[in-house]
Enzyme design. Structure first.
Site, PDB file in Angstrom:
ATOM      1  N   PHE A  32       0.800  -1.220   0.000  1.00  0.00           N
ATOM      2  CA  PHE A  32       0.000   0.000   0.000  1.00  0.00           C
ATOM      3  C   PHE A  32       0.837   1.276   0.000  1.00  0.00           C
ATOM      4  CE2 PHE A  32      -2.517  -3.235   2.366  1.00  0.00           C
ATOM      5  CZ  PHE A  32      -3.422  -3.491   1.345  1.00  0.00           C
ATOM      6  N   ASP A  69       3.180  -3.833  14.751  1.00  0.00           N
ATOM      7  CA  ASP A  69       2.122  -4.040  13.767  1.00  0.00           C
ATOM      8  C   ASP A  69       0.815  -4.393  14.472  1.00  0.00           C
ATOM      9  OD1 ASP A  69       0.384  -5.043  11.819  1.00  0.00           O
ATOM     10  OD2 ASP A  69       2.025  -5.785  10.591  1.00  0.00           O
ATOM     11  N   TYR A  99      10.516   5.932  15.450  1.00  0.00           N
ATOM     12  CA  TYR A  99      11.554   5.295  14.635  1.00  0.00           C
ATOM     13  C   TYR A  99      12.329   4.306  15.495  1.00  0.00           C
ATOM     14  CZ  TYR A  99      15.995   4.800  12.152  1.00  0.00           C
ATOM     15  OH  TYR A  99      17.126   4.300  11.540  1.00  0.00           O
ATOM     16  N   ALA A 100      12.400   3.056  15.048  1.00  0.00           N
ATOM     17  CA  ALA A 100      13.141   2.009  15.759  1.00  0.00           C
ATOM     18  C   ALA A 100      14.466   1.778  15.025  1.00  0.00           C
ATOM     19  CB  ALA A 100      12.318   0.723  15.828  1.00  0.00           C
ATOM     20  N   ASN A 152       6.899  -8.530  12.841  1.00  0.00           N
ATOM     21  CA  ASN A 152       6.082  -7.458  13.415  1.00  0.00           C
ATOM     22  C   ASN A 152       6.683  -6.885  14.694  1.00  0.00           C
ATOM     23  OD1 ASN A 152       4.289  -7.797  11.345  1.00  0.00           O
ATOM     24  ND2 ASN A 152       2.853  -9.039  12.533  1.00  0.00           N
ATOM     25  N   VAL A 196       7.556   3.257   3.765  1.00  0.00           N
ATOM     26  CA  VAL A 196       7.910   3.902   5.030  1.00  0.00           C
ATOM     27  C   VAL A 196       9.202   4.670   4.813  1.00  0.00           C
ATOM     28  CG1 VAL A 196       8.399   3.584   7.488  1.00  0.00           C
ATOM     29  CG2 VAL A 196       6.909   1.971   6.299  1.00  0.00           C
ATOM     30  N   ASP A 232      -1.211 -11.263  15.912  1.00  0.00           N
ATOM     31  CA  ASP A 232      -0.238 -11.501  14.845  1.00  0.00           C
ATOM     32  C   ASP A 232       1.189 -11.253  15.326  1.00  0.00           C
ATOM     33  OD1 ASP A 232       0.507 -12.301  12.308  1.00  0.00           O
ATOM     34  OD2 ASP A 232       0.293 -10.304  11.422  1.00  0.00           O
TER      35      ASP A 232
END
EC number: 2.7.11.1
Length: 335
Positions: A79, A209, A147-148, A196, A82, A191
């Site tokens: 979609f 996620d 932000y990771a 994730n 990032v 999930d």
């Protein structure tokens, strides 16, 4: 707003899968070279920009793409993408998720995006990726996220092959604490998997996620979702499920962290289903007795029999191996 190959055996799908939009920011090597939006075709100006809400204030604050310096891409998905970004006024580094409305409408996942935003915007925990804000224009929806810096746990697991007891136990304590927080708010994640989960500045785990999450006051759901290797028996059988699906998932996660692959992985859907239904659990010699005990108590066919999250944190193997360092979330209180 997740549309991954969730029903393919991950051993066969992962090498060909692209990072999900909903999985959040990916690892960036080196110093990020921040650019303006003109360097990225999907970040160029569009008419009709407007802000639709904020997760931090009750009064909507107007936010547009012009409020950000846009850097390099961090990940790609079905979609959109990032990007690493910097808030101009604050000079703060964030991850900016750009989703295309046309693609989401085509797949009919608008409701999932709304639900994801609604859920994640209200979660504040050091082991959950923060959702700061969102806005949209005529063609796109923008999500402003924490932000990771260390990227996906899955990529780190691929690099290392497997994790040792200390690292895995630390992750188990962190994710159990985060899920306890979610469950108290009646949020089921549904999930949990390495793709994730992101890693923060200190290497701390962050659930990133919430595309398949539900806010379920009744805690009775029938939707079959998640990744095949992580599906619990009650989902496969089509029974109602509760927050205890997350307990099954962290049992699978613990095994995958220690071994390098999920416990029920096979070459076919049907064989994987059969192994899950029978809880056909086999441990290699590298898994310690303490870890086997924990995993075995989480991977129980009957959800009621699964170890509670607090019991996971208190488990002797976790207590003797975890080196959890809580990142600061609030200023220290003055005495």
């Amino acid at each position: 707003s997740q549309n991954k190959e969730n029903y393919e055996p991950r051993g066969f799908q992962r090498p060909f899968a692209t990072p999900s939009m909903v999985a959040g920011p990916q690892r960036v090597t080196g110093n990020p070279h921040l650019l303006t939006y003109k360097h990225h075709p999907d970040l160029r100006k569009c008419p009709g920009r407007e802000c639709v809400g904020s997760s931090s204030t009750s009064v909507a604050k107007k936010v547009t793409i012009d409020d950000f310096d846009i850097g390099r891409p961090l990940g790609k998905g079905k979609f959109g993408n990032v990007y690493l970004a910097r808030v101009k006024k604050l000079q703060a580094i964030v991850a900016l998720k750009v989703l295309f409305k046309s693609q989401m409408e085509k797949e009919g996942v608008e409701h999932q995006l709304r639900r994801e935003i609604e859920i994640q915007a209200h979660l504040k925990h050091p082991n959950i990726l923060r959702f700061y804000n969102y806005f949209h224009d005529r063609k796109r929806v923008f999500l402003v996220l924490e932000y990771a810096p260390r990227g996906e746990m899955y990529k780190e697991l691929q690099r290392c092959g497997r994790f040792d007891d200390q690292r895995t136990a630390t992750y188990m304590e962190e994710i159990s604490d985060a899920l306890m927080y979610c469950h108290e708010k009646k949020v089921i994640h549904r999930d949990i998997k390495p793709e994730n989960l992101l890693l923060g500045y200190r290497g701390e785990l962050k659930i990133a996620d919430f595309g398949w999450s539900v806010h379920a006051p009744s805690l009775r759901r029938r939707t079959m979702c998640g990744t095949l290797d992580y599906l619990p028996p009650e989902m496969i059988e089509g029974h109602t499920h509760s927050e205890k699906v997350d307990l099954w998932c962290i049992g699978v996660l613990c095994y995958e962290c220690l071994v390098g692959n999920p416990p029920f992985e096979t070459a076919s859907h049907s064989d994987t289903y059969k192994r899950i239904m029978k809880v056909d659990l086999k441990f290699p010699k590298i898994v310690s007795d303490g870890a086997r005990d924990l995993i075995s108590k989480l991977l129980r066919h009957n959800p009621i029999d699964r170890l509670s999250l607090q019991s996971v944190i208190d488990h002797p193997w976790v207590r003797s191996n975890s080196h959890r360092l809580l990142p600061p979330s609030y200023p220290a209180k003055k005495s």
